[in-house]
Design a protein around this motif. Structure first.
Motif, short mmCIF file in Angstrom:
data_model
loop_
_atom_site.label_atom_id
_atom_site.label_comp_id
_atom_site.label_asym_id
_atom_site.label_seq_id
_atom_site.Cartn_x
_atom_site.Cartn_y
_atom_site.Cartn_z
N UNK A 18 0.83 -1.21 0.00
CA UNK A 18 0.00 0.00 0.00
C UNK A 18 0.87 1.26 0.00
N UNK A 19 1.91 1.26 0.82
CA UNK A 19 2.75 2.45 0.95
C UNK A 19 3.44 2.81 -0.37
N UNK A 20 3.75 1.79 -1.17
CA UNK A 20 4.51 2.02 -2.40
C UNK A 20 3.67 1.80 -3.66
N UNK A 21 2.36 1.66 -3.48
CA UNK A 21 1.42 1.52 -4.59
C UNK A 21 1.82 0.38 -5.52
N UNK A 22 1.94 -0.80 -4.93
CA UNK A 22 2.35 -2.00 -5.67
C UNK A 22 1.14 -2.92 -5.83
N UNK A 23 0.53 -2.95 -7.01
CA UNK A 23 -0.73 -3.69 -7.18
C UNK A 23 -0.53 -5.18 -7.45
N UNK A 24 0.22 -5.83 -6.59
CA UNK A 24 0.44 -7.27 -6.72
C UNK A 24 -0.87 -8.01 -6.44
N UNK A 25 -1.12 -9.06 -7.23
CA UNK A 25 -2.29 -9.92 -7.02
C UNK A 25 -1.82 -11.18 -6.31
N UNK A 44 -15.84 -23.12 -10.69
CA UNK A 44 -16.47 -22.49 -11.85
C UNK A 44 -16.45 -20.96 -11.74
N UNK A 45 -16.37 -20.46 -10.51
CA UNK A 45 -16.39 -19.01 -10.30
C UNK A 45 -15.03 -18.36 -10.47
N UNK A 46 -13.98 -19.17 -10.54
CA UNK A 46 -12.63 -18.62 -10.51
C UNK A 46 -12.29 -17.75 -11.73
N UNK A 47 -12.59 -18.14 -12.97
CA UNK A 47 -12.19 -17.30 -14.11
C UNK A 47 -12.71 -15.87 -14.02
N UNK A 48 -13.98 -15.70 -13.65
CA UNK A 48 -14.54 -14.35 -13.53
C UNK A 48 -13.89 -13.59 -12.39
N UNK A 49 -13.57 -14.30 -11.30
CA UNK A 49 -12.90 -13.66 -10.17
C UNK A 49 -11.53 -13.14 -10.57
N UNK A 50 -10.81 -13.93 -11.33
CA UNK A 50 -9.48 -13.50 -11.79
C UNK A 50 -9.57 -12.26 -12.68
N UNK A 106 -11.83 -9.92 -12.50
CA UNK A 106 -12.09 -8.78 -11.61
C UNK A 106 -10.81 -8.35 -10.91
N UNK A 107 -10.02 -9.32 -10.48
CA UNK A 107 -8.78 -9.01 -9.79
C UNK A 107 -7.81 -8.26 -10.70
N UNK A 108 -7.69 -8.71 -11.93
CA UNK A 108 -6.79 -8.06 -12.89
C UNK A 108 -7.27 -6.64 -13.18
N UNK A 109 -8.57 -6.46 -13.28
CA UNK A 109 -9.12 -5.12 -13.54
C UNK A 109 -8.79 -4.16 -12.40
N UNK A 110 -8.95 -4.63 -11.15
CA UNK A 110 -8.64 -3.79 -10.00
C UNK A 110 -7.15 -3.42 -10.00
N UNK A 111 -6.29 -4.42 -10.25
CA UNK A 111 -4.85 -4.18 -10.20
C UNK A 111 -4.40 -3.23 -11.30
N UNK A 112 -4.94 -3.39 -12.48
CA UNK A 112 -4.47 -2.58 -13.61
C UNK A 112 -5.13 -1.22 -13.70
N UNK A 113 -6.40 -1.11 -13.34
CA UNK A 113 -7.11 0.15 -13.46
C UNK A 113 -7.06 0.99 -12.19
N UNK A 114 -7.21 0.35 -11.03
CA UNK A 114 -7.18 1.08 -9.76
C UNK A 114 -5.78 1.14 -9.16
#
Length: 571
Positions: free
Chosen positions: A475-482, A542-548, A550-558
């Motif tokens: 958080x301190x260094x804005x590192x969007x690791x998943x 079955x829910x994992x692909x959509x979850x991934x 969402x995770x990538x979108x948060x990391x790359x956009x936010x």
């Protein structure tokens, strides 16, 4: 402060930072303590005097600091520095040093040293821990896993000592070095001579013997059943591409046995998977590329007439006490340089095109069958709870075509990821110092902010990583690791080791294996949420692909860190 610098001196604690920058160090990963007053005071002074300095990163646990320097180098190829707190901080960093040593990662490690003087000298002891932290030989904790160590005696030594440490760390084979920094010395003033200049000592780059190269080329060209085993990658992007073409040209199968880096794309038709036993048993020539343990001696019997070529920075792994793998030819040198030299040497060798074509088709069929079986196994694991293979399969699909790297620590296995790029995969070092994966991923993200970086780790490995410290740094260094925590609520590797050792033993039939349970599992999402991470818990395959996605979108956009707590079946 500028006047003091103009007068010809600077506090030694700040001089250290100036020299590190001149050596190409971008960041100093540090956890400060009572030995740090001259470092902090000197850093402020050096900043005000206009010295070009590396960025100090506050890391509230030394194991995380060393892991970040490790991962930063793996992506950038540039040595970094770690500054630890006396003997107790060094002890927290020892496991990271063991990992760096095993992985041949250059690193400038430093720790403060308790003041020698009890009184009558500036920087002498002021609090009880000055007595409690003193040791007869503090450096002994890391001497066996560093290439060179020394204790700073006088402040005017700084430029020369760091030049020497940097050159040794970057010499073949690469590895960490260590400097002990007594507080009284850091409190002294020193001239700035040499602090803003590159090293006066050049690293030693070993080059392969031409005679050995010719012998190796003759063996490979004349082999009927050759095999390549590669664990630590091809060494560079150029060598990665060249090795792929070389395999096709000479119909050479390559196995990623227990690999912690990718050597060729997993889709390559000569890539034979991670289980080389069948090919190894019939091989007449084996090329081992920078592999600490290229096969399981108790499981494999080699042909009596087999010839083995060992290639790498230290082909015999001379600092490993016992490693008696056959080595008829040893090709010593940096992996990429030596591979490219061998490939070039092979160009002049005679070829039997019919034999090569037949072998090429045979290996391609083996490769295709292996990949199909890997996908089928992954597909069978998409239930609730899901398998690690299913998570890896979904992650591989999610990052296909993206610039991404997976740091794996008992998380997503290699083959189902189906990766095809260099630097796309790093597995925990074979030293097994747990807690490496998440810190290394943070360091990699710092080295290349636009890269998509994943830490896929088991629940036990996550706890070893000092996750509160990791998420705070992210958080301190804005590192969007998943971060993907593959949570099976146990020490799965330990249980599998017991079963592997006692194949018909009691553990194979026991519902509960002692000393392996991690139940009740903590809610890991709460740990990450404390540092404002985006989190989800996933229990259905079955829910994992959509979850991934969402995770990538948060990391790359936010540009925000993510943690997914994924329920995994016990193996």
């Amino acid at each position: 402060m500028a006047d003091r610098m103009d007068g010809g001196t600077i506090t030694a604690g700040g001089a250290v930072f100036g020299k590190l920058k001149a050596l190409g160090v971008d960041y100093v990963f540090a956890n400060s303590g009572t030995d740090f007053p001259p470092i902090i005071e000197g850093l402020i002074e050096a900043t005000q005097t206009g010295l070009d300095l590396p960025v100090p990163i506050t890391v509230p646990h030394e194991h995380v600091a060393v892991g970040m320097a490790h991962g930063y180098y793996q992506i950038s190829g540039r040595i970094q520095a770690v500054m630890l707190h006396t003997n107790v901080g060094l002890s927290n960093g020892v496991t990271g040093a063991i990992n760096a040593w095993c992985d041949q990662i250059p690193m400038l490690m430093m720790s403060g040293r308790t003041p020698v003087m009890e009184k009558d000298r500036f920087g002498a002891r002021t609090v009880p821990i000055g007595w409690g932290q003193e040791m007869f030989d503090q450096t002994a904790m890391v001497r066996e896993v560093t290439k060179w160590d020394y204790e700073l005696r006088f402040p005017e030594q700084i430029a020369d000592l760091f030049d020497r440490g940097w050159a040794i760390a970057n010499s073949t084979p690469k590895g960490p070095v260590y400097l002990s920094l007594p507080r009284e010395v850091l409190c002294e003033q020193t001239p700035p001579n040499g602090l803003q200049t590159p090293s006066k000592q050049a690293p030693v780059t070993a080059a392969v013997s031409p005679a050995d190269l010719k012998t190796a080329a003759d063996l490979l060209a004349g082999a009927s059943n050759p095999l390549i085993i590669s664990q630590r990658g091809a060494g560079s992007e150029e060598a990665f591409a060249a090795l792929g073409d070389f395999l096709t040209d000479w119909a050479l199968p390559l196995s990623h046995y227990w690999a912690n880096q990718l050597s060729v794309p997993l889709s390559h038709p000569m890539q034979a998977g991670c289980a080389p036993e069948a090919l190894l048993a019939e091989a007449d020539v084996v090329l081992v590329i920078n592999s600490l343990a290229p096969w399981w001696p108790d499981k494999i019997s080699l042909r009596d007439d087999v010839r083995v070529i060992q290639l790498g920075p230290d082909p015999l792994f001379s600092r490993t006490p016992i490693r008696n793998f056959q080595a008829d030819v040893a090709l010593a040198g940096e992996t990429a340089d030596t591979l490219l030299a061998l490939i070039s040497e092979m160009k002049s060798r005679p070829r039997n095109e019919a034999e090569l074509d037949a072998r090429r088709q045979k290996i391609a069929a083996i490769s295709a069958e292996r990949r199909q079986s890997v996908v089928a196994l992954a597909e069978r694991g998409k239930g609730s709870p899901m398998s690690k293979e299913w998570v890896a399969h979904c992650l591989g699909k999610a990052i296909k075509g993206r610039k991404a790297t997976v740091f794996h620590e008992l998380g997503c296995p290699l083959e189902p990821l189906d990766l095809d790029q260099p630097d796309s995969y790093f597995q925990e070092p074979h030293s097994g110092g747990l807690g490496w994966g998440l810190p290394a991923a943070l360091g990699a993200q710092l080295a290349e902010p636009d890269r998509l970086v994943f830490a896929t780790i088991g629940d036990g490995s996550y706890m070893f990583a000092n996750p509160t410290a990791c998420h705070m740094v992210a958080e301190a260094n804005e590192l969007p690791v998943i971060t993907l925590v593959l949570n099976n609520e146990e020490w799965g590797a330990v249980r599998q080791s017991v079963i592997g050792t006692y194949k018909d033993g009691l553990a194979t039939r026991a519902n509960d294996v002692p000393l392996t349970s991690l139940r009740p599992s903590p809610d890991f999402t709460r740990t990450a949420e404390a540092s404002r991470a985006y989190t989800e818990t996933v229990t259905e395959g079955e829910a994992l692909p959509a979850t991934l996605e969402r995770a990538i979108k948060v990391a790359t956009e936010e540009r925000r860190q993510v943690l997914l707590n994924i329920a995994i079946a016990r193996a």
